[in-house]
Design an enzyme around this catalytic site. Structure first.
Site, PDB file in Angstrom:
ATOM      1  N   GLU A 193       0.862  -1.168   0.000  1.00 24.05           N
ATOM      2  CA  GLU A 193       0.000   0.000   0.000  1.00 24.05           C
ATOM      3  C   GLU A 193       0.905   1.227   0.000  1.00 24.05           C
ATOM      4  O   GLU A 193       1.958   1.210   0.617  1.00 24.05           O
ATOM      5  CB  GLU A 193      -0.892   0.057   1.254  1.00 24.05           C
ATOM      6  CG  GLU A 193      -1.950  -1.023   1.328  1.00 24.05           C
ATOM      7  CD  GLU A 193      -1.433  -2.309   1.965  1.00 24.05           C
ATOM      8  OE1 GLU A 193      -2.113  -3.342   1.820  1.00 24.05           O
ATOM      9  OE2 GLU A 193      -0.349  -2.295   2.593  1.00 24.05           O
ATOM     10  N   TYR A 246       7.345   2.509  -7.761  1.00 23.78           N
ATOM     11  CA  TYR A 246       6.703   1.195  -7.818  1.00 23.78           C
ATOM     12  C   TYR A 246       6.143   0.900  -9.208  1.00 23.78           C
ATOM     13  O   TYR A 246       6.323  -0.207  -9.730  1.00 23.78           O
ATOM     14  CB  TYR A 246       5.597   1.090  -6.764  1.00 23.78           C
ATOM     15  CG  TYR A 246       6.099   1.220  -5.348  1.00 23.78           C
ATOM     16  CD1 TYR A 246       7.231   0.545  -4.912  1.00 23.78           C
ATOM     17  CD2 TYR A 246       5.451   2.038  -4.434  1.00 23.78           C
ATOM     18  CE1 TYR A 246       7.702   0.679  -3.617  1.00 23.78           C
ATOM     19  CE2 TYR A 246       5.909   2.168  -3.129  1.00 23.78           C
ATOM     20  CZ  TYR A 246       7.035   1.485  -2.734  1.00 23.78           C
ATOM     21  OH  TYR A 246       7.495   1.607  -1.444  1.00 23.78           O
TER      22      TYR A 246
END
Length: 143
Positions: free
Chosen positions: A97, A109
């Site tokens: 998350e 990411y």
């Protein structure tokens, strides 16, 4: 990561997050299913990551590098290392998350192949209420 790293880790953690982990939370990460790592720059701790292996997924719980190393590849190096370790551990994917407002981390990411798979509403504490988290997943190929 070893317990003697925690003082240095806490300096980085407290300087990086509005709602940092406590030292107790880090101490709780020395469990058999957890993978806590540090990244060293010579003899100085440059960053750290904590992953929890649950079933067939490696859940990235925390990844942080010293502020002066932001944008210099240290976070990417640490991320690539933990992905490789998750694959060696036989994990099928890495899950994480990230705050919706954390554009640098989100960019890292996504650039490393993570897929945006959802939102956790009101997941993170924020200065004014709560903030949503984007949920990202990177499938791993195991051989």
């Amino acid at each position: 990561m070893v317990e003697s790293d925690l003082a240095e880790i806490m300096v980085i953690e407290l300087g990086a997050y509005s709602h940092p982990w406590s030292e107790k939370v880090f101490r709780d990460c020395f469990q058999p299913h957890d993978r806590p790592w540090v990244l060293m720059d010579g003899d100085q701790l440059a960053g750290y990551a904590v992953v929890s292996n649950q079933y067939d997924e490696a859940h990235l719980l925390n990844l942080c590098v010293r502020r002066e190393l932001h944008g210099r590849g240290a976070g990417r190096m640490l991320l690539r290392y933990l992905i490789a370790e998750a694959a060696r551990d036989g994990m099928a994917a890495v899950l994480l998350e990230v705050r919706k407002s954390n554009e640098p981390a989100l960019g890292l990411y996504l650039a490393e192949g993570f897929e945006d798979i959802g939102v956790r509403p009101n997941y993170y504490p924020a200065a004014e209420g709560r903030e949503d988290a984007r949920v990202l997943r990177l499938p791993l190929t195991t051989s």
